[in-house]
Design an enzyme around this catalytic site. Structure first.
Site, PDB file in Angstrom:
ATOM      1  N   ARG A 167       0.357  88.879  31.417  1.00  0.00           N
ATOM      2  CA  ARG A 167       0.698  87.456  31.469  1.00  0.00           C
ATOM      3  C   ARG A 167       1.582  87.052  30.307  1.00  0.00           C
ATOM      4  NH1 ARG A 167      -5.434  85.858  31.958  1.00  0.00           N
ATOM      5  NH2 ARG A 167      -5.236  87.137  30.136  1.00  0.00           N
ATOM      6  N   SER A 224      -8.918  83.993  35.021  1.00  0.00           N
ATOM      7  CA  SER A 224     -10.169  83.697  35.722  1.00  0.00           C
ATOM      8  C   SER A 224     -11.090  82.840  34.864  1.00  0.00           C
ATOM      9  CB  SER A 224     -10.872  84.990  36.122  1.00  0.00           C
ATOM     10  OG  SER A 224     -10.114  85.685  37.081  1.00  0.00           O
ATOM     11  N   LYS A 227     -20.788  92.023  30.996  1.00  0.00           N
ATOM     12  CA  LYS A 227     -20.480  90.603  31.135  1.00  0.00           C
ATOM     13  C   LYS A 227     -21.503  89.956  32.063  1.00  0.00           C
ATOM     14  CE  LYS A 227     -15.443  90.819  30.656  1.00  0.00           C
ATOM     15  NZ  LYS A 227     -14.171  90.506  31.320  1.00  0.00           N
ATOM     16  N   HIS A 262      -3.484  87.093  40.506  1.00  0.00           N
ATOM     17  CA  HIS A 262      -3.912  88.436  40.922  1.00  0.00           C
ATOM     18  C   HIS A 262      -3.294  88.788  42.275  1.00  0.00           C
ATOM     19  CE1 HIS A 262      -7.732  87.530  38.454  1.00  0.00           C
ATOM     20  NE2 HIS A 262      -7.076  88.472  37.777  1.00  0.00           N
TER      21      HIS A 262
END
Length: 159
Positions: free
Chosen positions: A91, A129, A42, A18
């Site tokens: 990614r 993460s 979440k 990040h």
């Protein structure tokens, strides 16, 4: 014309990947708002205030970067912060399809906001993460993947 970009995410926690995306974006835009999402759907590892604090510390050396928090629609946050660009990190090819779908929806919700994709640097392309949280939870060493302040917070959180 000053261009402000917004880089949204849960950042639970912020990783060196990040930080790399933000650093690279900071040379392309006049101002970057790193927008930490409350994401009530979440159950985050770290609370919103701590995620904001960890991100601020990790990014403090970038003078044109500000860390904020938000809830609700990203396009509303962009509008409230005069951001005309949304930054999204990619990614792998597997990220692309979902990110293009998000970009299309955001464009539909607000035609004045463009999405710019920044490919992850090769050394961070595998980072997420959720992987960091899992490795840390299981007692693994994540020192090389996260800023020092995040590593300390993970160690304190997982014991």
């Amino acid at each position: 014309m000053k261009i402000t970009a917004i880089y949204p995410g849960t950042f639970d926690p912020i990783t060196k990947g990040h930080v790399d995306v933000v650093a690279r974006a900071s040379s392309m835009f006049d101002a970057i708002k790193v927008a930490v999402a409350s994401n009530p759907g979440k159950t985050p590892f770290f609370g919103l205030e701590q995620r904001v604090s960890l991100a601020k510390s990790a990014l403090e050396k970038l003078p044109n970067v500000e860390v904020i928090s938000f809830g609700g629609l990203l396009v509303d946050c962009a509008k409230d912060n005069d951001a005309s660009v949304i930054i999204r990190g990619l990614r792998a090819v597997s990220d692309f399809e979902f990110e293009v779908q998000l970009a299309g929806m955001n464009r539909r919700l607000s035609a004045s906001v463009e999405t710019v994709f920044i490919a992850a640097s090769q050394e961070y392309a595998f980072l997420s993460s959720s992987l960091i949280r899992e490795i840390s939870r299981l007692g693994g060493d994540v020192t090389e993947f996260v800023p020092a302040n995040v590593n300390a917070a993970l160690l304190a959180h997982t014991g």
